[in-house]
Design an enzyme around this catalytic site. Sequence first.
Site, PDB file in Angstrom:
ATOM      1  N   ASP A  87       0.838  -1.203   0.000  1.00  0.00           N
ATOM      2  CA  ASP A  87       0.000   0.000   0.000  1.00  0.00           C
ATOM      3  C   ASP A  87       0.879   1.262   0.000  1.00  0.00           C
ATOM      4  OD1 ASP A  87      -2.349   1.520   0.206  1.00  0.00           O
ATOM      5  OD2 ASP A  87      -2.473   1.325   2.386  1.00  0.00           O
ATOM      6  N   GLU A 140       2.739   5.284  -3.817  1.00  0.00           N
ATOM      7  CA  GLU A 140       2.767   6.265  -4.934  1.00  0.00           C
ATOM      8  C   GLU A 140       4.094   7.006  -4.991  1.00  0.00           C
ATOM      9  OE1 GLU A 140       0.314   5.825  -2.730  1.00  0.00           O
ATOM     10  OE2 GLU A 140      -0.825   4.603  -4.146  1.00  0.00           O
ATOM     11  N   ASP A 188      -8.920   3.805  -2.807  1.00  0.00           N
ATOM     12  CA  ASP A 188     -10.013   4.140  -1.886  1.00  0.00           C
ATOM     13  C   ASP A 188     -11.229   4.701  -2.603  1.00  0.00           C
ATOM     14  OD1 ASP A 188      -8.143   3.340  -0.110  1.00  0.00           O
ATOM     15  OD2 ASP A 188      -7.729   5.334   0.698  1.00  0.00           O
TER      16      ASP A 188
HETATM   17  O1  MIG Z   1      -4.907   5.884   3.677  1.00  0.00           O
HETATM   18  O2  MIG Z   1      -3.988   0.753   5.564  1.00  0.00           O
HETATM   19  O3  MIG Z   1      -5.973   2.216   0.115  1.00  0.00           O
HETATM   20  O4  MIG Z   1      -7.056  -0.009   1.404  1.00  0.00           O
HETATM   21  O5  MIG Z   1      -7.194   0.073   4.201  1.00  0.00           O
HETATM   22  C1  MIG Z   1      -5.079   4.788   4.476  1.00  0.00           C
HETATM   23  C2  MIG Z   1      -5.149   1.518   5.656  1.00  0.00           C
HETATM   24  C3  MIG Z   1      -4.035   3.727   4.180  1.00  0.00           C
HETATM   25  C4  MIG Z   1      -5.061   2.979   2.175  1.00  0.00           C
HETATM   26  C5  MIG Z   1      -5.535   1.802   1.389  1.00  0.00           C
HETATM   27  C6  MIG Z   1      -6.626   1.106   2.136  1.00  0.00           C
HETATM   28  C7  MIG Z   1      -6.136   0.677   3.495  1.00  0.00           C
HETATM   29  C8  MIG Z   1      -5.650   1.913   4.269  1.00  0.00           C
HETATM   30  N1  MIG Z   1      -4.603   2.588   3.499  1.00  0.00           N
END
Ligand code: MIG
Length: 770
Positions: A388, A391, A473
């Site tokens: 995650d 970017e 998201d």
């Molecule tokens: O901005 O890890 O897109 O799926 O649950 C929050 C917490 C950070 C973003 C991900 C989302 C995930 C969340 N993460």
Amino acid sequence: MTTFSLNPSPEGAPALYCGLPAGQLCLAFLTPGLLRVRLAQAAFAARRSWAVTPPDSHFPGAELAVNTEGDQVLVSAAGGLSAAVNTHAGTLRIRDAHGVTLCAELEPARPGPQGVRWENQTQPGEHFYGFGQRAGIQLERSGRLLHNWTSDPARIHALNVDPLYMAVPLFLSVRPDGPAYGLYFNNTYRSAFDLRVPGRLVYTAEGGELDYYLLYGPSPPEVLEKVGLLLGRAPLPPRWALGYQQSRWSYSPAAEVRRIAAEFRQRGLPCDVIHLDIDYMDGYRVFTWAEERFPRPQQLAADLRAQGFRLVAIIDPGVKVDPAYPVYQQGLQRDFFIRAADGQVLQRFVWPDEAVFPDFSCPEVREWWGDWQQRGLIAQGIAGVWNDMNEPVVFDLPFSQGGGGVGTLPLDCPQGPAGERSTHAELHNLYGSHMARASYEGVRAHNPRERGFHLCRSGFAGIQRWTASWMGDNASCWEHLEMSLPQLMNMGLSGVPFVGVDIGGFNDNATPELFARWMQAGILYPFCRGHSAAGTSPHEPWAFGERVERIARAYLRLRYRLLPYLYTLFYLAHTRGEPILRPLLYHYQHDPAVYHLHDQAMLGPFLLAAPVLQPGRSARSVYLPQGEWYDYWSGQRLQGPSTILADAPLERLPLYVRAGAVLPMAPEMAYSDEKALDPLTLEIYAGAGEFTLYEDDGHSYAFESGQFALTPIQVARQGSRVLLEIGARQGDYDPGPRRVVVRLHVGGGLPAQERAFEDHGAARRLEFDI
Ligand code: MIG
């Protein structure tokens, strides 16, 4: 006097060089239908070790012929593309072997490094798809300004927010009376496509050089095959990764994970995977476990495994600044973290407050990360890795003070392996891809017997080689359900087949109706996962009352019955670059009625789905293209092209099967490897068609050395007869003796004709009178 020469391109393909007012042009023919165009002011940029395309010399090349005519230099590949360079005006026109213009530059291209600009006249009737990950409900992208810059948009409330997490500077062109082709721009700097002015397609980049590949069709599948050759194809995932996956931010502590697993089994809801979001970690330190919440992850994993579940755990790139934390200590010591332009190790806020960021573009950093991943996750019983925040995104404030505001790393940070240092400006778009690569290679190197599963939020072109992708998201609103189909279908056309969005929506709370409809659409997503944000109401399939739970159960069971079909589609993605979920234009490229059809999708070649995407509906219109179709539910035969009104009460996903279809189906299952494929049911729909069923053990790499089975199946109609030819099974994998049930659907209100036999892999021919 024009200057040109025929010489190998810098990377070794037959090429034409031309001196133009703006710089040096190189037209390299990698194959007769794959042309690489480069324009540089001085020398061509050196190949990068992290290049996402293979070198030109990797391709067979083409035989070239050159003619001149006034200011024109014309180069053509035998049986393939040709390019006409106007050396005076400095413009280029590319045609196919039949003389059909594909691209025509309106202005001389600007090569960089003060910015790249390419201005193309679009051809009559052209429609544009792909472009990687985009928001909005449009399938076709004319009229839009599209940026290629991996970003976390913070809150996706706006339907057309741009850019998003992934950047794939690639598009597919389709037109009613001409060929399909694709263009891929091989430049990782921030760039954009501008289609706002009708008749023009302008590409700009903020660095690098003009470097694009034209991938000729003439059909969309042929373009996608070339996309696969150029940008790579998805690995074959373990079969369990095709099952339903359940996530939430966060299932914590371990007892909660156990409770969720038990609910699935008690309620007869099929599921293969549970995801662990960031709260399993100790203070958001990656590769650690919070003692009090997850005291024995291995035990948890083993207990769940006994019930047919796998665990996937999230990982962020930000490493907590904490002198007592070994991941931080080691990375610092070995100089693996990105430094600012002033030489200081760059620190930014993410979940663990102050954090530092590995430079995954360096092979030694990827290897180190892979080792930690093994120790911290896989050795703890975790079966898949969810990457995650890559970017990469950073916060303005420490999370402990509310986080807030999102940005990324400064563009002037030096990055890159020794010997080819660059800056974040060139490597930003690749950060997620490189992290996914570390993840994939780490798991593969340490676990040579079990296929891994990877999920990743950001990525650049070629991301499919390392990981599945989800679209970040979204929110629990109808518009985001509607957006999911065009978004995922365009990802497929961008070469990225293993994709999905959070079923039910991530932010906010779904209504029961929305959730039911989302489940119906969600079982079509190649990556099929429900997920929801912290603070939202429960979003498990049973959280919306009995009626919705029944609907979820029925559609999840349908997904599981379709696994043999789906698994073969993944094999075709792996071997041919085919999208799994695809827009109708992929098969009906010359039918303008499908060019803007964003709310219908095909799952493979045979299934056409038209999910309900608005509230309060109990019917919707469905377009059926040329040919015969069967209503999946009633078996009724329908004739296309036509638009019909489909009955769609909340229980019903309008679903159609193409005549000649072969749908291999499994028995009902609670999880993907609960049972052997016995009986194997072949649902056959009278008509003409073929399908080759792919099978293997579902989890190891033995298929790479021939341990797989292919069963070719052909359907033909001759007057009042339907012939079914099942070819002898090929390959070394033996699924064992089993029963095959053939069910032939003929329409006209007649029940399916059923035959059954013991299958040992021998050829067999069945005839039906209809
Ligand atoms: O901005 O890890 O897109 O799926 O649950 C929050 C917490 C950070 C973003 C991900 C989302 C995930 C969340 N993460």
